[in-house]
Design a protein around this motif. Structure first.
Motif, PDB file in Angstrom:
ATOM      1  N   THR A 269       0.847  -1.196   0.000  1.00  0.00           N
ATOM      2  CA  THR A 269       0.000   0.000   0.000  1.00  0.00           C
ATOM      3  C   THR A 269       0.884   1.249   0.000  1.00  0.00           C
ATOM      4  O   THR A 269       1.964   1.256   0.598  1.00  0.00           O
ATOM      5  CB  THR A 269      -0.926   0.050   1.240  1.00  0.00           C
ATOM      6  OG1 THR A 269      -0.124  -0.145   2.400  1.00  0.00           O
ATOM      7  CG2 THR A 269      -1.994  -1.005   1.179  1.00  0.00           C
ATOM      8  N   PRO A 270       0.447   2.300  -0.711  1.00  0.00           N
ATOM      9  CA  PRO A 270       1.276   3.507  -0.766  1.00  0.00           C
ATOM     10  C   PRO A 270       1.288   4.263   0.577  1.00  0.00           C
ATOM     11  O   PRO A 270       0.496   3.958   1.472  1.00  0.00           O
ATOM     12  CB  PRO A 270       0.598   4.350  -1.852  1.00  0.00           C
ATOM     13  CG  PRO A 270      -0.785   3.838  -1.950  1.00  0.00           C
ATOM     14  CD  PRO A 270      -0.783   2.421  -1.482  1.00  0.00           C
ATOM     15  N   GLY A 271       2.178   5.232   0.671  1.00  0.00           N
ATOM     16  CA  GLY A 271       2.270   6.022   1.907  1.00  0.00           C
ATOM     17  C   GLY A 271       3.395   5.540   2.783  1.00  0.00           C
ATOM     18  O   GLY A 271       3.926   4.438   2.576  1.00  0.00           O
TER      19      GLY A 271
ATOM     20  N   ARG B  70       5.916  10.590   6.319  1.00  0.00           N
ATOM     21  CA  ARG B  70       5.038  11.663   5.849  1.00  0.00           C
ATOM     22  C   ARG B  70       3.873  11.860   6.819  1.00  0.00           C
ATOM     23  O   ARG B  70       3.492  12.986   7.136  1.00  0.00           O
ATOM     24  CB  ARG B  70       4.551  11.321   4.427  1.00  0.00           C
ATOM     25  CG  ARG B  70       3.529  12.252   3.841  1.00  0.00           C
ATOM     26  CD  ARG B  70       4.012  13.686   3.732  1.00  0.00           C
ATOM     27  NE  ARG B  70       5.113  13.875   2.814  1.00  0.00           N
ATOM     28  CZ  ARG B  70       5.810  15.007   2.717  1.00  0.00           C
ATOM     29  NH1 ARG B  70       5.513  16.041   3.487  1.00  0.00           N
ATOM     30  NH2 ARG B  70       6.814  15.113   1.871  1.00  0.00           N
ATOM     31  N   ALA B  71       3.332  10.742   7.271  1.00  0.00           N
ATOM     32  CA  ALA B  71       2.178  10.835   8.173  1.00  0.00           C
ATOM     33  C   ALA B  71       2.563  11.521   9.480  1.00  0.00           C
ATOM     34  O   ALA B  71       1.789  12.299  10.039  1.00  0.00           O
ATOM     35  CB  ALA B  71       1.624   9.444   8.455  1.00  0.00           C
ATOM     36  N   ILE B  72       3.768  11.248   9.962  1.00  0.00           N
ATOM     37  CA  ILE B  72       4.179  11.793  11.258  1.00  0.00           C
ATOM     38  C   ILE B  72       4.676  13.232  11.121  1.00  0.00           C
ATOM     39  O   ILE B  72       4.343  14.093  11.929  1.00  0.00           O
ATOM     40  CB  ILE B  72       5.258  10.879  11.900  1.00  0.00           C
ATOM     41  CG1 ILE B  72       4.612   9.544  12.287  1.00  0.00           C
ATOM     42  CG2 ILE B  72       5.898  11.550  13.109  1.00  0.00           C
ATOM     43  CD1 ILE B  72       5.580   8.445  12.580  1.00  0.00           C
ATOM     44  N   LEU B  73       5.462  13.478  10.081  1.00  0.00           N
ATOM     45  CA  LEU B  73       6.040  14.828   9.953  1.00  0.00           C
ATOM     46  C   LEU B  73       5.055  15.821   9.344  1.00  0.00           C
ATOM     47  O   LEU B  73       5.272  17.029   9.401  1.00  0.00           O
ATOM     48  CB  LEU B  73       7.323  14.768   9.136  1.00  0.00           C
ATOM     49  CG  LEU B  73       8.459  13.953   9.763  1.00  0.00           C
ATOM     50  CD1 LEU B  73       9.679  13.953   8.858  1.00  0.00           C
ATOM     51  CD2 LEU B  73       8.839  14.509  11.126  1.00  0.00           C
ATOM     52  N   GLY B  74       4.002  15.308   8.725  1.00  0.00           N
ATOM     53  CA  GLY B  74       2.973  16.205   8.204  1.00  0.00           C
ATOM     54  C   GLY B  74       3.218  16.623   6.774  1.00  0.00           C
ATOM     55  O   GLY B  74       4.283  16.402   6.189  1.00  0.00           O
ATOM     56  N   ALA B  75       2.199  17.268   6.230  1.00  0.00           N
ATOM     57  CA  ALA B  75       2.216  17.631   4.805  1.00  0.00           C
ATOM     58  C   ALA B  75       3.249  18.692   4.487  1.00  0.00           C
ATOM     59  O   ALA B  75       3.654  18.860   3.344  1.00  0.00           O
ATOM     60  CB  ALA B  75       0.835  18.129   4.400  1.00  0.00           C
TER      61      ALA B  75
ATOM     62  N   ALA C 103       6.375  18.883   5.616  1.00  0.00           N
ATOM     63  CA  ALA C 103       7.784  18.467   5.725  1.00  0.00           C
ATOM     64  C   ALA C 103       8.387  18.235   4.346  1.00  0.00           C
ATOM     65  O   ALA C 103       7.708  17.769   3.427  1.00  0.00           O
ATOM     66  CB  ALA C 103       7.869  17.200   6.561  1.00  0.00           C
TER      67      ALA C 103
ATOM     68  N   GLN D 267      10.552  16.437   1.476  1.00  0.00           N
ATOM     69  CA  GLN D 267      10.656  15.013   1.166  1.00  0.00           C
ATOM     70  C   GLN D 267      11.960  14.411   1.706  1.00  0.00           C
ATOM     71  O   GLN D 267      11.988  13.277   2.172  1.00  0.00           O
ATOM     72  CB  GLN D 267      10.552  14.790  -0.350  1.00  0.00           C
ATOM     73  CG  GLN D 267      10.372  13.340  -0.771  1.00  0.00           C
ATOM     74  CD  GLN D 267       9.137  12.689  -0.138  1.00  0.00           C
ATOM     75  OE1 GLN D 267       8.071  13.294  -0.058  1.00  0.00           O
ATOM     76  NE2 GLN D 267       9.291  11.465   0.350  1.00  0.00           N
TER      77      GLN D 267
ATOM     78  N   ARG E 181      -4.519   3.523  13.524  1.00  0.00           N
ATOM     79  CA  ARG E 181      -3.104   3.637  13.151  1.00  0.00           C
ATOM     80  C   ARG E 181      -2.840   3.320  11.680  1.00  0.00           C
ATOM     81  O   ARG E 181      -1.719   3.529  11.204  1.00  0.00           O
ATOM     82  CB  ARG E 181      -2.257   2.708  14.027  1.00  0.00           C
ATOM     83  CG  ARG E 181      -2.293   3.060  15.490  1.00  0.00           C
ATOM     84  CD  ARG E 181      -1.790   4.481  15.743  1.00  0.00           C
ATOM     85  NE  ARG E 181      -2.053   4.864  17.117  1.00  0.00           N
ATOM     86  CZ  ARG E 181      -1.286   4.560  18.139  1.00  0.00           C
ATOM     87  NH1 ARG E 181      -0.168   3.894  17.926  1.00  0.00           N
ATOM     88  NH2 ARG E 181      -1.607   4.936  19.350  1.00  0.00           N
ATOM     89  N   ILE E 182      -3.821   2.797  10.979  1.00  0.00           N
ATOM     90  CA  ILE E 182      -3.588   2.469   9.566  1.00  0.00           C
ATOM     91  C   ILE E 182      -3.205   3.720   8.756  1.00  0.00           C
ATOM     92  O   ILE E 182      -2.234   3.684   8.007  1.00  0.00           O
ATOM     93  CB  ILE E 182      -4.793   1.716   8.963  1.00  0.00           C
ATOM     94  CG1 ILE E 182      -4.847   0.301   9.559  1.00  0.00           C
ATOM     95  CG2 ILE E 182      -4.697   1.627   7.436  1.00  0.00           C
ATOM     96  CD1 ILE E 182      -6.086  -0.494   9.187  1.00  0.00           C
ATOM     97  N   PRO E 183      -3.904   4.849   8.917  1.00  0.00           N
ATOM     98  CA  PRO E 183      -3.496   6.022   8.132  1.00  0.00           C
ATOM     99  C   PRO E 183      -2.064   6.470   8.416  1.00  0.00           C
ATOM    100  O   PRO E 183      -1.436   7.103   7.586  1.00  0.00           O
ATOM    101  CB  PRO E 183      -4.489   7.107   8.564  1.00  0.00           C
ATOM    102  CG  PRO E 183      -5.643   6.377   9.122  1.00  0.00           C
ATOM    103  CD  PRO E 183      -5.101   5.128   9.724  1.00  0.00           C
ATOM    104  N   PHE E 184      -1.555   6.164   9.617  1.00  0.00           N
ATOM    105  CA  PHE E 184      -0.190   6.567   9.967  1.00  0.00           C
ATOM    106  C   PHE E 184       0.835   5.501   9.591  1.00  0.00           C
ATOM    107  O   PHE E 184       2.015   5.655   9.855  1.00  0.00           O
ATOM    108  CB  PHE E 184      -0.091   6.858  11.466  1.00  0.00           C
ATOM    109  CG  PHE E 184      -0.959   7.991  11.905  1.00  0.00           C
ATOM    110  CD1 PHE E 184      -0.615   9.293  11.589  1.00  0.00           C
ATOM    111  CD2 PHE E 184      -2.115   7.779  12.605  1.00  0.00           C
ATOM    112  CE1 PHE E 184      -1.420  10.352  11.983  1.00  0.00           C
ATOM    113  CE2 PHE E 184      -2.931   8.818  13.004  1.00  0.00           C
ATOM    114  CZ  PHE E 184      -2.586  10.111  12.687  1.00  0.00           C
TER     115      PHE E 184
ATOM    116  N   ARG F 200       9.592  18.530  11.007  1.00  0.00           N
ATOM    117  CA  ARG F 200       8.192  18.934  10.813  1.00  0.00           C
ATOM    118  C   ARG F 200       8.051  20.439  10.644  1.00  0.00           C
ATOM    119  O   ARG F 200       7.122  20.922  10.021  1.00  0.00           O
ATOM    120  CB  ARG F 200       7.379  18.555  12.060  1.00  0.00           C
ATOM    121  CG  ARG F 200       6.633  17.284  11.944  1.00  0.00           C
ATOM    122  CD  ARG F 200       5.608  17.214  13.030  1.00  0.00           C
ATOM    123  NE  ARG F 200       4.534  18.166  12.790  1.00  0.00           N
ATOM    124  CZ  ARG F 200       3.701  18.581  13.715  1.00  0.00           C
ATOM    125  NH1 ARG F 200       3.827  18.172  14.946  1.00  0.00           N
ATOM    126  NH2 ARG F 200       2.732  19.420  13.427  1.00  0.00           N
TER     127      ARG F 200
ATOM    128  N   PRO G 208      -0.470  10.042  -0.945  1.00  0.00           N
ATOM    129  CA  PRO G 208       0.823   9.798  -1.595  1.00  0.00           C
ATOM    130  C   PRO G 208       0.723   9.772  -3.116  1.00  0.00           C
ATOM    131  O   PRO G 208       1.636  10.202  -3.812  1.00  0.00           O
ATOM    132  CB  PRO G 208       1.233   8.418  -1.065  1.00  0.00           C
ATOM    133  CG  PRO G 208       0.461   8.219   0.168  1.00  0.00           C
ATOM    134  CD  PRO G 208      -0.813   8.965  -0.011  1.00  0.00           C
TER     135      PRO G 208
END
Lengths: 314, 530
Positions: free
Chosen positions: A30-32, A36-41, A43, A45, A266-269, B130, B412
């Motif tokens: 699965t992508p992601g 990214r989830a923790i540092l936020g949009a 941050a 790359q 926790r799945i989204p993270f 962050r 993503p």
């Protein structure tokens, strides 16, 4: 018997390995990523990549899998949550205990409602005691727990104002979730018990008992029911397992801190350690329940017990 | 018979015990204002009590506003940034040095706020990836004296107000003492009006008013955030009197809520703008979206009014700008006509498609332009937007699919440009420089369209020049000029198109004065009991 139990317990090892592998594989395709989830949009790359590297998330799939399995089996370590930085076991264990408690209450209630109704419907076949519960159970079995939960909330929380609509701080808080969990399987239990009982009461040994002049109560409870319970016990085991793992919808609806909602949260993270750790505990629980069901079989059915004794003798 | 009667009586007794005291939860609350607890709905579990670790917007409402404070705050009710822990800010002529004098505030643990706490908090944030997007321009932060801090910048950076808002000040002593465990438990390391007294990640967070708060003790003394994930359950809890404050109430249930709330509810324009992006790099139908005329036709085909009506019952506000210019002074204004607005015009859309080389026969059959990707629930707002746009496009002869995925999967894909069209939300802050995250080539992983890359048909270099010029001056009018040109380039490219501001519903109980109504960062401090 002990040998059998030990054998079944050992069988848990490949089960855990298989579950871990499947979850790892699913998470891998699965992508992601957790970075990214923790540092936020916002941050960069490069920072996200560095964070993933620090977590070990960028390791090849097989290497990650082997590392995890080594830690799990050799150190009993479920890892550290990517998101909260807390040991996974400390996070999932209380939630797991809550889910098990809730599922046990739900399964017990479903048995208390479903089994007597099933017995009664079988004994009073073609009467109103059979037709009405059968039709109701048919309808209820088709309604998902979520809808039952919403109906309960509407009636008992909103209209009657008897019960709180969320939380788990007192016994009253458990009533609606327990009912939402118990009602659909209760209908299944009722139908299952009824068909099993119908089959049982038509057997020769029941007819023989009646011919010998045994009172009807003894015929039903001692001769028919004991034999009819075998498939019902299996059904209850499956129900319990399904309630532990599948109570997430009810947990979400009533805002309960269960393992299912933790995993879903926790799945989204992409918090792999928590998702995998939680799933492993659930699969172990399911396997243990099935083992307990098998052991109960032996106590209910003397033929099975005799088989074990025979095996031991050899 | 006796046995049955005894059984029945026992059952009734058990039920009696269980249901005893089952009167309304609101009635059971203590009536003394000192003891009363304001119950606020929270949608998701809270992950941390440390502002640096919170990423989810609801968590930030707690840590960023109620518990911790920055040098600046945001006043959404009146608009713009306001001084908070910064009593006074002096900017050097070259705009490279900011000297900040601190308020006489104290932390919830009783320690006085000192310059060293500010330096510590900023240095820590600067090490946290962050916050790179708001700290990368800072060269150093130093303590002049106990109450004065100096910020030295690498280059002039006028949107620094957003940095001063974003970075919160923590008690150096308490954070250092707690070490790695900071954020996993209640603490008193903020200067905000409320301190966290109980933290159960899964179900609730309790706050207590800080009686030494430097702006005066809050009127509401006890607050409990309760986690209720399901919207329908939250509505029932509100109707039932179990929730006193429902922020961002479900718009789908707004009629039910207004019936229950009467005058105790309102709906305000959210900062969150729903946008559609059109990926010029899409491979759909042999790269049809690479054609600017097709992209422009898509924009003209979208009926924003109809969209607003269909998706949020007409309660949203049509968006013409990337940020609302009425409270973002640096934002280009639609009324200045400095950029294309793409007013709904299906006939013009058809003309553009014909001009692009498509035939009338092709359009009557329907020309495939790929799929609209979005995230959220299948019945959620984003999915509805995608469906309405799908219907709008069909009216002009363009056909497309709709794909609604979980945000963890969709996001993503959007950020790696693996989509044809996408519906997403871009939350505004209060400086137009926020556009950087959508258009700059360094915004990898943030942007959904590439403007400066190999093969790009756009003047990406100019876009980035304008961003640099925009932050290099503090003259608002000058900044608006740069940003108008920038936004004009983006709009001409027909790649990023704002749709509408989703409405934010707020409901409160009859016992509560709601204080300042804010769409994002509400202040519990402004609430009181009636």
């Amino acid at each position: 018997m002990y040998k059998y139990i030990l054998k079944r317990l050992l069988f848990l090892i490949p089960t855990i390995l298989g579950v871990t592998f499947i979850i790892y594989a699913v998470m891998n395709i699965t992508p992601g990523d957790p970075g990214r989830a923790i540092l936020g949009a916002n941050a960069m790359q490069a920072d996200v990549d560095a964070y993933n590297h620090m977590l070990g998330y960028d390791l090849p799939f097989l290497q990650k899998f082997v590392n995890y399995v080594q830690d799990l089996f050799l150190k009993g370590d479920f890892g550290i949550s990517y998101f909260t930085k807390q040991p996974v076991f400390a996070e999932i264990w209380p939630r797991y205990g809550f889910s098990v408690r809730l599922a046990l209450m739900g399964a017990l209630l479903s048995a208390v409602i479903g089994i007597p109704l099933g017995i009664y419907a079988a004994v009073k076949q073609y009467s109103l005691w059979d037709t009405v519960p059968s039709v109701i159970s048919f309808l209820i079995a088709a309604i998902p727990g979520f809808v039952v939960g919403m109906l309960l909330l509407y009636i008992f929380a909103l209209k009657l104002n008897w019960l709180p609509s969320y939380g788990a701080s007192s016994l009253r808080h458990y009533i609606m979730p327990m009912l939402a969990l118990a009602i659909p399987p209760a209908a299944q239990n009722m139908r299952f018990t009824k068909s099993s009982m119908l089959e049982s009461i038509r057997q020769d040994y029941v007819r023989t008992a009646r011919a010998k002049g045994a009172p009807e109560r003894t015929v039903i409870w001692k001769h028919a029911l004991k034999n009819a319970m075998l498939p019902v016990v299996t059904q209850m085991g499956l129900t319990l397992g399904a309630l532990i793992a599948g109570a997430v919808v009810v947990e979400k609806l009533f805002s309960l801190p269960g393992i299912g909602s933790l995993i879903v949260d926790r799945i989204p993270f992409k918090d792999e350690p928590v998702i995998i750790g939680g799933t492993i505990l659930l699969s172990v629980c399911f396997a243990v329940i099935m083992l307990v069901v098998d052991v109960i079989y032996a106590f209910i059915d003397p033929r099975i017990k005799a088989k074990y004794v025979k095996m031991k003798g050899k | 018979m006796k046995k049955k009667l005894a059984l029945l009586m026992s059952l009734l007794m058990v039920l009696g015990i269980v249901f005893s005291g089952c009167n309304s939860p609101a009635e059971t609350d203590a009536q003394n204002p000192e003891d009363r607890v304001l119950k606020v709905r929270k949608k998701n579990a809270m992950m941390s009590t440390d502002w640096e670790q919170t990423t989810e917007s609801e968590d930030m409402q707690i840590t960023f506003v109620q518990v911790f404070e920055g040098l600046y705050g945001i006043n959404e009710a009146q608009g713009g940034y306001v001084n908070l822990l910064a009593k006074d800010v002096v900017i050097s002529e070259d705009q490279l040095h900011y000297t900040v004098t601190l308020q006489d505030a104290t932390f919830q643990n009783g320690d006085a706020l000192k310059a060293s706490d500010v330096v510590y908090s900023y240095r820590k944030a600067m090490e946290n990836p962050r916050f790179n997007y708001v700290t990368s321009m800072i060269d150093s932060v130093s303590e002049i004296d106990d109450k004065t801090v100096q910020f030295d910048l690498k280059y002039p950076y006028s949107p620094i107000a957003h940095t001063f808002f974003t970075i919160k000040i923590s008690s150096e002593r308490e954070v250092t003492e707690a070490g790695a465990s900071f954020g996993t438990a209640p603490h008193t390391a903020g200067t905000g009006p409320y301190m966290i007294t109980d933290f159960d990640m899964a179900s609730s967070i309790k706050l207590k008013a800080y009686d030494g708060y430097w702006r005066g003790e809050p009127a509401i003394k006890n607050v409990e955030y309760v986690v209720i994930s399901e919207d329908s359950a939250a509505v029932i809890a509100y109707e039932n009197g179990e929730i006193d404050y429902l922020h961002d109430a479900p718009t789908a249930e707004w009629d039910v809520l207004t019936a229950a709330a009467g005058d105790n509810c309102t709906m305000v324009m959210g900062n969150n703008i729903r946008c559609i992006s059109i990926n010029w790099e899409s491979k759909a139908n042999n790269g049809i979206l690479a054609d600017e005329l097709v992209r422009r036709a898509i924009c003209y085909a979208i009926d924003k009014e109809g969209l607003n009506l269909a998706v949020v019952g007409g309660r949203g506000v049509i968006a013409q700008e990337y940020m609302p210019s009425d409270y973002v002074p640096t934002s280009p204004k639609a009324s200045d006509q400095g950029f294309e607005l793409y007013e709904y015009d299906p006939e013009k859309a058809k003309e553009l498609l014909l001009e692009a080389g498509l035939t009338a026969a092709q359009l009557s059959e329907g020309v495939d332009i790929g799929t609209i990707l979005t995230y959220g629930a299948q019945t959620g707002q984003n999915a509805k937007i995608a469906q309405v746009i799908q219907a709008n496009l069909a009216e002009v002869g363009l056909t497309c699919g709709v794909e609604v995925l979980d945000i963890a999967i969709a996001s993503p894909r959007m950020h790696s440009y693996d989509y044809d069209m996408a519906i997403f939300a871009d939350s505004g802050n209060y400086d137009f420089n926020n556009i950087r995250q959508q258009v700059h080539s360094e915004s990898v992983g943030m942007a959904v369209v590439r403007y400066r890359c190999e093969g790009s048909p756009f003047d990406g270099e100019r876009i980035e020049e304008l961003i640099d010029q925009g932050v290099a001056t503090s003259d608002t009018a000058e900044r608006v000029t740069y940003y108008t040109e920038l936004w004009n380039i983006v709009q001409d490219s027909a790649t990023l198109f704002p749709l509408f501001h989703a409405p934010v519903g707020i409901c409160w109980s009859g016992d509560v004065n709601p204080g300042d109504i804010c769409p994002t960062y509400y202040h519990l401090y402004s609430l009181s009991w009636k």
